[in-house]
Design a protein around this motif. Structure first.
Motif, PDB file in Angstrom:
ATOM      1  N   ASN A   1      23.451  60.984  32.520  1.00 22.89           N
ATOM      2  CA  ASN A   1      23.696  62.367  32.924  1.00 22.89           C
ATOM      3  C   ASN A   1      25.070  62.839  32.482  1.00 22.89           C
ATOM      4  O   ASN A   1      25.241  63.979  32.033  1.00 22.89           O
ATOM      5  CB  ASN A   1      23.547  62.506  34.435  1.00 22.89           C
ATOM      6  CG  ASN A   1      22.099  62.387  34.884  1.00 22.89           C
ATOM      7  OD1 ASN A   1      21.190  62.827  34.189  1.00 22.89           O
ATOM      8  ND2 ASN A   1      21.879  61.769  36.037  1.00 22.89           N
TER       9      ASN A   1
ATOM     10  N   GLU B  82      25.767  65.855  29.840  1.00 24.12           N
ATOM     11  CA  GLU B  82      26.664  66.971  30.167  1.00 24.12           C
ATOM     12  C   GLU B  82      27.793  67.080  29.147  1.00 24.12           C
ATOM     13  O   GLU B  82      28.213  68.186  28.771  1.00 24.12           O
ATOM     14  CB  GLU B  82      27.233  66.786  31.572  1.00 24.12           C
ATOM     15  CG  GLU B  82      26.177  66.977  32.672  1.00 24.12           C
ATOM     16  CD  GLU B  82      26.623  66.446  34.021  1.00 24.12           C
ATOM     17  OE1 GLU B  82      27.814  66.082  34.140  1.00 24.12           O
ATOM     18  OE2 GLU B  82      25.788  66.385  34.942  1.00 24.12           O
TER      19      GLU B  82
ATOM     20  N   ARG C 268      18.463  63.808  27.572  1.00 24.37           N
ATOM     21  CA  ARG C 268      17.643  63.051  28.536  1.00 24.37           C
ATOM     22  C   ARG C 268      16.250  62.778  27.968  1.00 24.37           C
ATOM     23  O   ARG C 268      15.688  61.691  28.149  1.00 24.37           O
ATOM     24  CB  ARG C 268      17.542  63.826  29.857  1.00 24.37           C
ATOM     25  CG  ARG C 268      18.880  63.990  30.578  1.00 24.37           C
ATOM     26  CD  ARG C 268      18.681  64.558  31.967  1.00 24.37           C
ATOM     27  NE  ARG C 268      19.946  64.874  32.596  1.00 24.37           N
ATOM     28  CZ  ARG C 268      20.486  66.093  32.613  1.00 24.37           C
ATOM     29  NH1 ARG C 268      19.852  67.110  32.051  1.00 24.37           N
ATOM     30  NH2 ARG C 268      21.643  66.307  33.209  1.00 24.37           N
TER      31      ARG C 268
END
Length: 487
Positions: free
Chosen positions: A105, A109, A123
């Motif tokens: 994650n 980001e 992802r």
């Protein structure tokens, strides 16, 4: 009386094989042409600087730990490693930089913030990679492709129903272009083709399995350096009674009535119940098995890329660099065309810099760094390497200076060079190819030599030039698959 096994070569697969055979009760002797174990997984000392000479990325550490457990030992008492928080630092000429965080994650980001690529795409890419791994690793990594049972078990039958989603019918680049919007992310995920010496514009998208190992499973670093993988397994093997003979180049594998019965080394016959070849498969047939029928189709397969490495002691610390660093080429396609079609080196190569002193400070003097500076290059086809190396060094230095805003040449305190010629001479790798045959077509996995000889009894094969492929995890798995054929 225990059976005797002879292993030719002490590369990582040869070492793993010696442990597995000793655990099965065999008397094991290993014959190595060099004065040290490990093959490519060795080390170099230049003054106050230490370098891991070869493979620099460590994944699937459980494959090493399993060897200690076979011997009834606790792996943590003999081999320590740490998980990396950042898998790699990436740099582009336009000043863009991203950190490939181990946390998916956080990485997603980072990509969205720095490159504008939707986090969901990252992802999805890693989810796809996990899907490929879950469906293909039981077939391609943990079993022999050369056994009928591999293709008829329940796992295989399930995988057949998912063929369209496993990337077999498109190239890695095509799959990545369909997923990512930013060309920089396509380039980043295309880079994984180099992990087995292939071209992302030719190799099948099934190789998108590789990011799963680095992100979903994790990238690691042995606390004593990559060379400790070699040293720890070597010490384990010796503790189990394995005998090592260094500076002992094998001259021939002895065959009697279709059966391997030993070797000739230094003009002397050494008999054994079985022989394991950890030497490059091509050179083994050409030198050790030259009297035997040659598997010409396998021997003539195109070879993987090689490497040009500069081991530099740098009299400065660069805080923006980590353990693994990539300075990307502006034209990735042109770079691979030079490697695989022109047999040359592109003027703007992608530069990989591995700096173990980031994790292991005593690998360099205080205030300094040990740079393992590598570019992908073609295998040795008789090129003028002295000229190519001279030009490549100039281009690498120019790129490093542009990207890091420095004058790196003035900071180089010590230097040693490894090129395809010396890779071939030191490790017996055919043409200096790092991974044996290339994987630049969808059938490449089926064109690797089996872990046993189909025509010579009691002759077995392990290492990066045979199934399942090159690199530390696959070489270790080659030993494991091979042992399954030994009774």
């Amino acid at each position: 009386m225990s059976k005797k096994a002879i292993i030719i070569g002490s590369g990582i697969a040869g070492l793993a094989s010696s442990v597995r055979l000793a655990a099965k009760g065999f008397e094991v002797e290993v014959f190595e042409a060099n004065s040290y174990p490990g093959g490519k997984l060795s080390e170099i000392q230049l003054g106050a600087y230490r370098f891991d000479a070869g493979p620099s990325l460590f994944t699937l550490p459980e494959q090493v730990e399993e060897l200690f457990r076979l011997a009834g030992k606790n792996p943590k008492d003999h081999f320590e490693y740490q998980k990396l928080d950042i898998a790699c630092h990436y740099f582009w000429e336009d000043g863009k930089q991203i950190k490939a965080f181990a946390d998916i994650n956080q990485f997603a980001e980072e990509v969205e913030t720095k490159l504008g690529e939707p986090a969901s795409h990252v992802r999805k890419a890693l989810k796809n990679s996990a899907f490929i791994y879950e469906n293909l690793s039981p077939l391609f990594m943990h079993r022999s492709l050369h056994q009928f049972s591999t293709w008829t078990n329940a796992q295989a039958l399930k995988s057949y129903l998912k063929m369209g989603k496993l990337g077999i019918f498109s190239t890695m680049n095509q799959a990545n272009e369909a997923l990512f919007e930013n060309p920089k992310m396509v380039q980043l995920f295309n880079r994984y083709a180099t992990y087995n010496g292939s071209d992302p514009y030719q190799t099948p998208a099934t190789l998108n399995i590789i990011p799963h190992l680095e992100f979903n499973r994790g990238a690691y670093f042995p606390k004593k350096g990559m060379h400790d993988i070699t040293q720890s397994i070597y010490k384990l093997a010796k503790s189990m009674g394995v005998q090592f003979h260094f500076n002992s180049k094998v001259e021939e594998i002895l065959i009697d009535k279709g059966k391997a019965v030993g070797i000739i080394v230094s003009g002397e016959e050494k008999k054994a119940d079985l022989v394991i070849n950890n030497m490059d498969m091509v050179n083994a047939y050409k030198s050790l098995l030259k009297k035997q029928k040659q598997p010409k189709r396998l021997l003539n397969q195109p070879k993987s890329s090689s490497a040009l490495i500069f081991y530099w002691g740098i009299k400065k610390e660069f805080k923006q660099l980590g353990l693994h660093n990539i300075l990307f080429s502006e034209n990735y396609k042109a770079e691979f065309e030079h490697i695989f079609e022109k047999g040359s080196i592109y003027q703007d190569p992608t530069v990989y810099i591995n700096i173990t002193s980031v994790c292991k400070p005593d690998d360099a003097p205080e205030g300094s760094m040990n740079w393992f500076t590598m570019i992908n290059v073609p295998n040795n086809q008789g090129q003028d390497w002295d000229q190519l190396i001279q030009e490549a060094k100039k281009n690498i230095i120019s790129k490093v200076n542009r990207v890091l805003q420095t004058d790196i040449e003035s900071l180089i305190e010590v230097e040693e060079i490894l090129d395809p010629r010396t890779i071939e001479s030191k490790t017996s790798s055919a043409q200096g190819a790092l991974y044996g045959n290339s994987s630049n077509n969808k059938f490449a996995a089926f064109l690797r030599h089996a872990n046993y000889s189909s025509s010579i009894k009691n002759l077995f094969f392990c290492g990066g030039s045979v199934h399942p492929g090159g690199g530390i995890p696959l070489s270790l798995l080659s030993a494991k698959i091979m042992i399954g054929f030994i009774k």
